[in-house]
Design a protein around this motif. Sequence first.
Motif, PDB file in Angstrom:
ATOM      1  N   ARG A 256       6.679   2.811  -5.980  1.00  0.00           N
ATOM      2  CA  ARG A 256       7.724   2.053  -5.363  1.00  0.00           C
ATOM      3  C   ARG A 256       7.814   0.788  -6.205  1.00  0.00           C
ATOM      4  O   ARG A 256       8.948   0.208  -6.737  1.00  0.00           O
ATOM      5  N   GLU A 257       6.719   0.029  -6.214  1.00  0.00           N
ATOM      6  CA  GLU A 257       6.698  -1.386  -6.712  1.00  0.00           C
ATOM      7  C   GLU A 257       6.815  -1.042  -8.211  1.00  0.00           C
ATOM      8  O   GLU A 257       7.467  -1.798  -8.980  1.00  0.00           O
ATOM      9  N   ASN A 258       6.279  -0.066  -8.862  1.00  0.00           N
ATOM     10  CA  ASN A 258       6.434  -0.016 -10.357  1.00  0.00           C
ATOM     11  C   ASN A 258       7.827   0.410 -10.618  1.00  0.00           C
ATOM     12  O   ASN A 258       8.432   0.022 -11.599  1.00  0.00           O
ATOM     13  N   ALA A 259       8.532   1.509  -9.677  1.00  0.00           N
ATOM     14  CA  ALA A 259       9.688   1.920 -10.141  1.00  0.00           C
ATOM     15  C   ALA A 259      10.767   0.633  -9.825  1.00  0.00           C
ATOM     16  O   ALA A 259      11.684   0.737 -10.688  1.00  0.00           O
ATOM     17  N   SER A 260      10.751  -0.019  -8.846  1.00  0.00           N
ATOM     18  CA  SER A 260      11.754  -1.002  -8.282  1.00  0.00           C
ATOM     19  C   SER A 260      11.519  -2.482  -8.164  1.00  0.00           C
ATOM     20  O   SER A 260      12.042  -3.284  -8.022  1.00  0.00           O
ATOM     21  N   GLY A 261      10.288  -2.674  -8.509  1.00  0.00           N
ATOM     22  CA  GLY A 261       9.682  -4.290  -8.286  1.00  0.00           C
ATOM     23  C   GLY A 261       9.553  -4.608  -6.873  1.00  0.00           C
ATOM     24  O   GLY A 261       9.792  -3.610  -5.757  1.00  0.00           O
ATOM     25  N   ILE A 262       9.427  -5.835  -6.539  1.00  0.00           N
ATOM     26  CA  ILE A 262       9.277  -6.285  -5.126  1.00  0.00           C
ATOM     27  C   ILE A 262      10.491  -6.402  -4.490  1.00  0.00           C
ATOM     28  O   ILE A 262      11.429  -6.930  -5.104  1.00  0.00           O
ATOM     29  N   PRO A 263      10.695  -6.043  -3.567  1.00  0.00           N
ATOM     30  CA  PRO A 263      12.129  -6.217  -2.521  1.00  0.00           C
ATOM     31  C   PRO A 263      12.390  -7.613  -2.315  1.00  0.00           C
ATOM     32  O   PRO A 263      11.704  -8.404  -2.070  1.00  0.00           O
ATOM     33  N   GLU A 264      13.665  -7.858  -2.080  1.00  0.00           N
ATOM     34  CA  GLU A 264      14.086  -9.203  -2.016  1.00  0.00           C
ATOM     35  C   GLU A 264      13.672  -9.662  -0.481  1.00  0.00           C
ATOM     36  O   GLU A 264      13.248 -10.912  -0.562  1.00  0.00           O
TER      37      GLU A 264
ATOM     38  N   LEU B 177      11.847 -13.217   0.341  1.00  0.00           N
ATOM     39  CA  LEU B 177      12.265 -14.302   1.287  1.00  0.00           C
ATOM     40  C   LEU B 177      10.917 -14.396   2.309  1.00  0.00           C
ATOM     41  O   LEU B 177      11.156 -15.703   2.684  1.00  0.00           O
ATOM     42  N   PHE B 178      10.368 -13.391   2.544  1.00  0.00           N
ATOM     43  CA  PHE B 178       9.361 -13.717   3.590  1.00  0.00           C
ATOM     44  C   PHE B 178       8.292 -14.549   3.075  1.00  0.00           C
ATOM     45  O   PHE B 178       7.836 -15.892   3.523  1.00  0.00           O
ATOM     46  N   PHE B 179       7.909 -14.370   1.705  1.00  0.00           N
ATOM     47  CA  PHE B 179       6.836 -15.057   1.219  1.00  0.00           C
ATOM     48  C   PHE B 179       7.327 -16.733   1.041  1.00  0.00           C
ATOM     49  O   PHE B 179       6.589 -17.615   1.114  1.00  0.00           O
ATOM     50  N   ASP B 180       8.571 -16.561   0.647  1.00  0.00           N
ATOM     51  CA  ASP B 180       9.183 -18.139   0.590  1.00  0.00           C
ATOM     52  C   ASP B 180       9.155 -18.897   1.979  1.00  0.00           C
ATOM     53  O   ASP B 180       9.031 -20.094   1.728  1.00  0.00           O
ATOM     54  N   LYS B 181       9.669 -18.011   2.723  1.00  0.00           N
ATOM     55  CA  LYS B 181       9.671 -18.788   4.095  1.00  0.00           C
ATOM     56  C   LYS B 181       7.971 -19.599   4.487  1.00  0.00           C
ATOM     57  O   LYS B 181       8.008 -20.492   5.122  1.00  0.00           O
ATOM     58  N   ILE B 182       6.973 -18.639   4.009  1.00  0.00           N
ATOM     59  CA  ILE B 182       5.797 -19.283   4.412  1.00  0.00           C
ATOM     60  C   ILE B 182       5.536 -20.337   3.413  1.00  0.00           C
ATOM     61  O   ILE B 182       4.815 -21.558   3.882  1.00  0.00           O
TER      62      ILE B 182
ATOM     63  N   TYR C 134       4.554  -5.171  10.364  1.00  0.00           N
ATOM     64  CA  TYR C 134       3.679  -6.464   9.992  1.00  0.00           C
ATOM     65  C   TYR C 134       2.765  -5.859   8.732  1.00  0.00           C
ATOM     66  O   TYR C 134       3.060  -6.590   7.605  1.00  0.00           O
ATOM     67  N   LYS C 135       2.119  -4.964   8.684  1.00  0.00           N
ATOM     68  CA  LYS C 135       1.443  -4.528   7.644  1.00  0.00           C
ATOM     69  C   LYS C 135       2.085  -4.268   6.422  1.00  0.00           C
ATOM     70  O   LYS C 135       1.749  -4.560   5.130  1.00  0.00           O
ATOM     71  N   ASN C 136       3.278  -3.602   6.419  1.00  0.00           N
ATOM     72  CA  ASN C 136       4.305  -3.531   5.334  1.00  0.00           C
ATOM     73  C   ASN C 136       4.794  -4.700   4.706  1.00  0.00           C
ATOM     74  O   ASN C 136       4.569  -4.811   3.461  1.00  0.00           O
ATOM     75  N   ILE C 137       5.167  -5.632   5.492  1.00  0.00           N
ATOM     76  CA  ILE C 137       5.707  -7.103   5.019  1.00  0.00           C
ATOM     77  C   ILE C 137       4.329  -7.522   4.216  1.00  0.00           C
ATOM     78  O   ILE C 137       4.539  -8.020   3.246  1.00  0.00           O
ATOM     79  N   PHE C 138       3.253  -7.754   5.189  1.00  0.00           N
ATOM     80  CA  PHE C 138       2.274  -8.316   4.502  1.00  0.00           C
ATOM     81  C   PHE C 138       1.835  -7.734   3.031  1.00  0.00           C
ATOM     82  O   PHE C 138       1.556  -8.365   1.884  1.00  0.00           O
ATOM     83  N   ASP C 139       1.802  -6.342   2.850  1.00  0.00           N
ATOM     84  CA  ASP C 139       1.409  -5.527   1.853  1.00  0.00           C
ATOM     85  C   ASP C 139       2.436  -5.892   0.654  1.00  0.00           C
ATOM     86  O   ASP C 139       1.818  -6.201  -0.645  1.00  0.00           O
ATOM     87  N   TRP C 140       3.620  -5.839   0.962  1.00  0.00           N
ATOM     88  CA  TRP C 140       4.422  -6.242  -0.076  1.00  0.00           C
ATOM     89  C   TRP C 140       4.531  -7.721  -0.766  1.00  0.00           C
ATOM     90  O   TRP C 140       4.504  -8.273  -1.747  1.00  0.00           O
ATOM     91  N   ALA C 141       4.468  -8.589   0.371  1.00  0.00           N
ATOM     92  CA  ALA C 141       4.501 -10.210  -0.021  1.00  0.00           C
ATOM     93  C   ALA C 141       3.206 -10.589  -0.555  1.00  0.00           C
ATOM     94  O   ALA C 141       3.135 -11.285  -1.508  1.00  0.00           O
ATOM     95  N   SER C 142       1.995  -9.913  -0.346  1.00  0.00           N
ATOM     96  CA  SER C 142       0.809 -10.352  -0.846  1.00  0.00           C
ATOM     97  C   SER C 142       0.838  -9.633  -2.391  1.00  0.00           C
ATOM     98  O   SER C 142      -0.147 -10.147  -3.146  1.00  0.00           O
ATOM     99  N   ARG C 143       1.860  -8.984  -2.837  1.00  0.00           N
ATOM    100  CA  ARG C 143       1.643  -8.364  -4.103  1.00  0.00           C
ATOM    101  C   ARG C 143       2.631  -9.438  -5.036  1.00  0.00           C
ATOM    102  O   ARG C 143       2.271  -9.376  -6.161  1.00  0.00           O
ATOM    103  N   ILE C 144       3.103 -10.022  -4.434  1.00  0.00           N
ATOM    104  CA  ILE C 144       3.909 -11.397  -5.018  1.00  0.00           C
ATOM    105  C   ILE C 144       2.702 -12.434  -5.545  1.00  0.00           C
ATOM    106  O   ILE C 144       2.770 -12.985  -6.498  1.00  0.00           O
ATOM    107  N   ASN C 145       1.904 -12.848  -4.619  1.00  0.00           N
ATOM    108  CA  ASN C 145       0.865 -13.403  -4.695  1.00  0.00           C
ATOM    109  C   ASN C 145      -0.304 -13.270  -3.655  1.00  0.00           C
ATOM    110  O   ASN C 145       0.025 -13.259  -2.512  1.00  0.00           O
ATOM    111  N   GLN C 146      -1.503 -12.856  -4.130  1.00  0.00           N
ATOM    112  CA  GLN C 146      -2.596 -12.671  -3.019  1.00  0.00           C
ATOM    113  C   GLN C 146      -2.817 -13.806  -2.096  1.00  0.00           C
ATOM    114  O   GLN C 146      -3.291 -13.536  -1.096  1.00  0.00           O
TER     115      GLN C 146
END
Length: 175
Positions: free
Chosen positions: A49-57, A61-66, A87-99
């Motif tokens: 999914r990440e390769n096909a569509s990138g990081i979801p908005e 947004l969650f990463f930016d809130k932190i 939680y695990k799903n949000i964490f997995d996606w957001a940690s792909r923006i930056n570990q």
Amino acid sequence: MKLLAFAATNSQQSINRALVTYAASQVNADEVEILDLNDFEMAIYSIDRENASGIPEQAQLFFDKIGQADAILISFAEHNGTYTAAYKNIFDWASRINQKFYQQKPVLMLATSPGPGGAKNVLDTAVTSAPFFDANVVGSLSIPSFYENFDLEKQTLINEELNSQLISLVTKLNH
């Protein structure tokens, strides 16, 4: 100080939401934002999914809130001994923006459950892994037997010893 707080669950009746809301009310902060993970729902993470569509908005947004917070307060619900899927799903996606998901923020980690374990398994997992994701964990606390130690009507921790421990820990977020 801007405090970001959330329960690591998507349950609307979450006891962890009650706990994190109470704990946030004990922090001396200029601004408190309590997030609802339901506002960040997205497809289950996969590299395909990440390769096909990138990081979801929502992940950005969650990463930016932190990133915009000065301190973070989390209360972890435990599903089968570990993180909730939400939680695990949000964490997995957001940690792909930056570990470095937690972005060097001071983090207080809590957990509770109806039983005597107090969601300690997931809390231990979160505390142990947090430094790998750039968290400055200032403390952690498990609240066992939630309904015996918390008054839902008054929205307060009624166990004096646990409340004292919690108050001591939240003051660490102010430094």
